[in-house]
Write an enzyme that holds these catalytic residues in place. Sequence first.
Site, PDB file in Angstrom:
ATOM      1  CD  GLU A 503      45.473  47.025  46.572  1.00 26.82           C
ATOM      2  OE1 GLU A 503      44.779  46.357  45.662  1.00 26.82           O
ATOM      3  OE2 GLU A 503      46.290  47.864  46.244  1.00 26.82           O
ATOM      4  CE  LYS A 622      43.151  42.808  45.295  1.00 23.48           C
ATOM      5  NZ  LYS A 622      43.357  44.098  44.593  1.00 23.48           N
TER       6      LYS A 622
HETATM    7  O1  IFM Z   1      50.572  45.900  44.614  1.00 19.48           O
HETATM    8  C1  IFM Z   1      49.539  45.120  44.490  1.00 19.48           C
HETATM    9  C2  IFM Z   1      48.593  45.181  45.375  1.00 19.48           C
HETATM   10  O2  IFM Z   1      48.973  44.846  46.499  1.00 19.48           O
HETATM   11  C3  IFM Z   1      47.533  44.193  44.956  1.00 19.48           C
HETATM   12  N1  IFM Z   1      46.727  44.503  43.495  1.00 19.48           N
HETATM   13  C4  IFM Z   1      47.763  44.509  42.729  1.00 19.48           C
HETATM   14  C5  IFM Z   1      49.059  45.223  42.862  1.00 19.48           C
HETATM   15  C6  IFM Z   1      50.158  45.109  41.694  1.00 19.48           C
HETATM   16  O3  IFM Z   1      50.425  43.720  41.897  1.00 19.48           O
END
Ligand code: IFM
Length: 788
Positions: A503, A622
């Site tokens: 992300e 990430k």
């Molecule tokens: O779904 C995840 C994502 O892949 C990374 N950020 C947090 C979300 C919820 O756990």
Amino acid sequence: MSVMNYRKGTGAETSWIIEETSFHEKYTGKCESIFTQGNGYLGLRNSLEERYVDTVRGMFITGTFNKASKEEATELPNVSDIVNMEIELNGERFSMTEDNLKEYSRTLNLYTGETCRNVLWEGKNGNVVQLSFHRFVSYKNVHVIGAYVEIKPVNCDVKATVVSGINAQVTNNGAQHLTEVSKRAFDEKYLQMGMVTTESEVVIAVSTVHDVFLDGEKTEETAYKIVDDRRKIHAKIQLDIPKGETARVEKISTVHSSRDLEYTGSGKEPDKETVYANGLENLKEAECKGYRTLLQESREVWEAIWKKQDIVIDSREDDAQVAVRFALYHLQIMVRKEDNRVGIGAKALSGEGYKGHSFWDTETFIFPYFQMAEPEVARTLLEFRYKGLYGARKKAKENGYKGAMYPWEAAWISDGEVTPYITGVNVHTGEPLICLTGVIEQHITSDIIFALWQYYTATGDQDFMDRYGYEMIIETARFWNSRLEWIEENNRYEIRDVIGPDEYKEHVDNNAYTNYMAHENMRLAAQVIACIRDEKKDIYGKMQKLMQEEGTSLEQLEEELKDKMKKLYLPQPDEKTGIIPQFDGYFDLKEIDLSVYKNASVVGTVFHDYSGEDVQKMQAGKQADIVELLYQMEDITTPDNKAKNYVYYEARTLHDSSLSKAIHSITACDLGMEKEAYEMFMSAALTDLGQEMKSSDAGIHSANMGGVWQDVVMGFGGVRIHDGHLRIRPNCPKQWEKFTYPIYWKGNKLDVTVCKDGVEVINEGTAFMAEIMGQMVTVEKGKNEFLA
Ligand code: IFM
């Protein structure tokens, strides 16, 4: 500073007890989250009875979503504080500081689900008092919470006051979801608050009762007064406790809502009086049984769960066993197993983080556990997504696509997309902070279908496919069919402008994970259309009718899918290096040394030195992205390339998401990188459990609980669903002598023991073929031994 101890349990309790060994007010959030108790219906943060500044008290009922205002995203309301007990001892408020504690221990017993806090406290006036607090959430009667405090003065007589009841002044970070409708004290002892959520109009009844015992005998002689306030009702209990004697205040509570599964039979939600009456009736019955009996009933359910679900690790040197049980404990309390109207929140029912919403965390990380260990629960989770087709179709339409486009964040079944678009504000510029995942993180649609197909392969559940599965696969493929873009200059279909699993990279074109998974979704659809045309004429007819209502046909869809699949761009390994580009232009991004950020004890430290825009332009991810893809679809490249990609991307992954390390560890297992696999496993296993005291405040990381299970079973256990059959290629870590895990394969219950020199499979079902340690073999009913 070590605060968490994993070795408190001895004898039968070895590796079942997690202990917080000292109290620090600034760390109250840690055990509130990780000691959360529940049963999938109810989640209760393990807040302490008396209040501390940083406490975030939370109780959540699955599925009771509400919007606090039109502008805000729907979220799971914090129902009320039921654990509160303010205690005064000879005129002094009982409150722990690091100085007034002579002894402190707080434990969660994973085997029984009970928490216990033992404190030897010395007040300012020199009074020394022993206090013992116990609590559980029943797994037998999912509405019931049991708690008690025992107070034993050590060096003086004590006049104690206990103020305890229901406090509905709690909010979700300030957002108030509940209107107080009624507040009652029945028979001068049963307290009840009746509330309704402000927008979704879910009725909630929270009820509680206190009983007092002096030296083991129940007494009605206690001075008892009812105190009420706005959104609050309490009992004030006064006790005279002679030195050396023990007073016990037992608090039994019940929680009910109009969305409870029990009410679904009638086809309409019950009126509030029914919910209140049921709450009260349940409370009276529970009170009659009392804490010990209620705990015993709940414990029996836990015992049955552990009998079926425990993973037993014979480990010489570390805390892997307790860490794996901790993950299993949370997996068991995160889902209401029989209710197909509710999903699993990213923080489960352990905190307000992510608003109780379900992400791809469910299908990609948590689902494999249920599919292999409790297939009937996996089916319920898929049915939840089937019910979510309504919202997925709505989302597709809103975005100008066809078919079903699953929401990145899901809440109540009919809601569709609930990801908040604006997540805050840049206080320096006044500009809103935008979150794009609900718009362009689209791989969740194929993640759900990938999980569905794995489930079908592992269980052979044809009834599920007939009722729900074919429709889900076809509708989601219709989405991708409309989503692909024909790019004339490249003479191919592409998927542009997405966020992949990583992300930190927004608006990318041809994220390999997204493209391959979409291709798989389309491939399965083409396959099932052909299958139902020949073998399931009624389902074919039903789907055909649906297509025709939208001015198309199954034949046309099949044709288009076949054509587009051939022309969809699937990023290929670079000819020289073997590396698959994470997305277009990845190799042109700047490379920097990430070691300092990778080794930091908290996540996100790269942003101390770089802006979001900088990170967008760097080879810094990430979380697992290409590595996730190669775990799920190993056949898209050679084993040699898989190794190269792992090494390349591991160096570029910050693991700033808890969804990352377990997947890297599994891949490292596959590649025989034992040391790295194990270190990464332990690090994932300690995400919530470990000594980092601030990272779990908003709730546990539920995906990682599934990740830890996958790491043991898929990584060290070597289990995969491959080419339609079960494969076991174990990698027993050198730290373990052997380990045993239970799984199901096509209805056969298997107990698999992996040791240094092979695998033993006890098959309680019938014989089937599987690939074990590289050979296709028959796994006979009974005991099978396969030596390396
Ligand atoms: O779904 C995840 C994502 O892949 C990374 N950020 C947090 C979300 C919820 O756990």
